[in-house]
Write a protein that holds these residues in place. Structure first.
Motif: not given
Length: 514
Positions: A167-169, A171, A214, A218, A228, A242
């Motif tokens: 969920d975080r850059v 990616c 979301s 996010h 993200r 994903d």
């Protein structure tokens, strides 16, 4: 040829099926399968409902299933830091949940579990979620060039990882210190401060969230139709999908096993499946009836099965020590509208424990733990021995007869007998760290939680009890495993005992103190 070492002093402990003590025993391969946000009650062999985990069940059946094991912290980054260094994360600043562009939290000068195995002649590899920072300084990475500091500086011969979490850059996968499948036509920029001009965000452009929307937070960069945390520009062909993450890290891990089948190897295999955003491959969608979270657990089980199948095909399964566990307790709604709460249908992700990920209650750090090693572990056992992941570095070091530099793994203790089922003596105490850094001290009989004036519930999204209370909490874990009745006023002598012990542990500077 595989290296061999005489382990005469360990034979009764690690190889009970060997009758001639004078035989040298091959060093076992070691794989740590580290799931993300997998709760105590999320596996079938731990009583899970509505989800089948046959491959994990088989490991438990042939190995040892632990029912009183704890991660060091109730969140990812500090747990992983502690596991890989043998040092409590609360001893070091900046070990909270890391941004995707954090600088390296474990510094190259620290002695890691990978260093330990490497020094003993092992090939070492890391796969999947990292979330411990890359590069020298936060926010100063050039993602378009080789990183000046990465896992190769921490003892890993090879790595194929996610910089942080799904969920975080950024990616993208990082392979041996640089972006895998780098696309020069789409240079990468990352910021956790401000967006890049012209880039859509989940907050402003919710219509672009075609894969998952979301529920809270996010709502910054959009990658693969999913919002993200953090802002990102570029990536092109290097951006992950994903639904393919599990396949990708598993295939790279299998290649590593095949490449090193003729020498001892250590693998840190850290999956992302159960962590948000849960977006499993199409072949797992709908298999559990619990939506993406349940289907992600099934996908995790498949990853385990693929590794086991490879080991068996290469005839490495008998002498490979596998430790399967999780970095913290379960969380249901953690920022995406994936119906995880609505579709539980009686499933209890935290099992019998109160609380979840982030919490000071047991559900924050009580995790599944399974040890499988046919050559060294008698299978079919369930153990309630009190255990902490902080000790796995020293314990595995004892197994491979590693030498530790002075000052390394300061909090890790040799509990190899616990891991291998030859010693059921409980650890005297384990320490648990909540998301807000509240510390708890747990013995086999009692649980003490430090006072904290914060809110009773997490205020920013998940419906989770924090465990905060303005006065000390004390629970009798034999009579009240659900932590319902605070006995602090009835047992002031116990409160004083645990407060004193916790103060001494906080002030500890070397291994000789405890």
């Amino acid at each position: 040829m595989k290296r061999t070492i005489p382990i005469l002093s360990l034979l009764p402990m690690v190889a009970p099926n060997i009758t001639h003590a004078i035989e040298p025993v091959k060093k076992p391969n070691v794989i740590i399968i580290y799931a993300d946000d997998l709760g105590y009650g999320d596996l079938e062999c731990y009583g899970a409902k509505n989800v089948k985990t046959p491959n994990v069940n088989q490991l438990a059946k042939e190995g040892i299933r632990f029912t009183n094991a704890h991660a060091v912290a109730a969140t990812s980054t500090p747990s992983r830091y502690s596991l890989l260094t043998g040092e409590y994360a609360w001893r070091k600043p900046d070990t909270d949940v890391a941004a995707g562009n954090a600088g390296m939290i474990i510094r190259p000068t620290q002695y890691t579990m990978a260093d330990m195995f490497k020094s003993a002649g092992y090939a070492t590899g890391a796969f999947g979620k990292w979330h411990l920072g890359l590069g020298d300084k936060t926010g100063e990475q050039d993602w378009n060039a080789p990183l000046p500091a990465s896992l190769g500086d921490l003892g890993f011969d090879y790595h194929y990882i996610m910089a942080a979490t799904g969920d975080r850059v950024p990616c993208v996968f990082i392979e041996n210190g640089q972006v895998a499948n780098y696309d020069p036509s789409a240079p990468i920029e990352v910021s956790y401060v401000r967006n890049f001009e012209g880039e859509p965000t989940g907050r402003v452009n919710p219509e672009l969230l075609y894969n998952q929307k979301s529920s809270h937070g996010h709502d910054m960069a959009i990658v693969n139709g999913i919002g993200r945390i953090g802002f990102m520009k570029g990536g092109g062909k290097a951006l992950w999908k994903d639904e393919n993450i599990a396949d990708s890290i598993t295939s790279h891990a299998i290649d590593f096993i095949k490449q090193h089948q003729d020498e001892p190897f250590f693998m840190y295999f850290a999956t992302n499946d159960v962590h948000v955003p849960r977006f499993p491959h199409e072949r797992f969608k709908g298999v559990t009836g619990m939506g993406p979270r349940g289907d992600a657990i099934a996908q995790f089980d498949w990853c385990v099965g693929e590794l086991m199948k490879t080991l068996k095909e290469l005839k490495l399964d008998k002498n490979t020590l596998i430790i399967l566990s999780s970095d913290n307790g379960a969380v249901v709604d953690d920022g995406y509208s994936d119906q995880a709460e609505e579709l539980l249908n009686g499933h209890q992700p935290s099992g019998p424990w109160r609380g979840n990920k982030y919490s000071a209650f047991e559900g924050g750090t009580a995790i599944p733990a399974i040890v499988h090693w046919p050559n060294g572990v008698k299978g079919g056992k369930t153990s309630d021995v009190l255990m902490s992941q902080i000790d796995w570095m020293a314990s595995l070091g004892e197994l491979i007869q590693a030498k530790f530099p002075k000052g390394s793994a300061i909090d890790s203790r040799n509990r190899l007998g616990n891991l291998l089922g030859t010693d059921d003596t409980h650890r005297p105490w384990v320490i648990e760290q909540a998301a807000n850094k509240t510390l708890s001290l747990r013995t086999i009989d009692w649980k003490y939680i430090d006072p904290h004036d914060g809110p009773k519930m997490i205020p920013w999204g998940p419906k989770i009890e924090t465990g905060n209370h303005p006065t000390p909490q004390l629970y009798n874990m034999q009579a009240d495993a659900g932590e319902q009745k605070n006995l602090a006023e009835e047992h002031p002598e116990k409160v004083f005992e645990f407060q004193t012990l916790l103060r001494k542990i906080r002030n500890q500077t070397d291994k000789t103190a405890f």
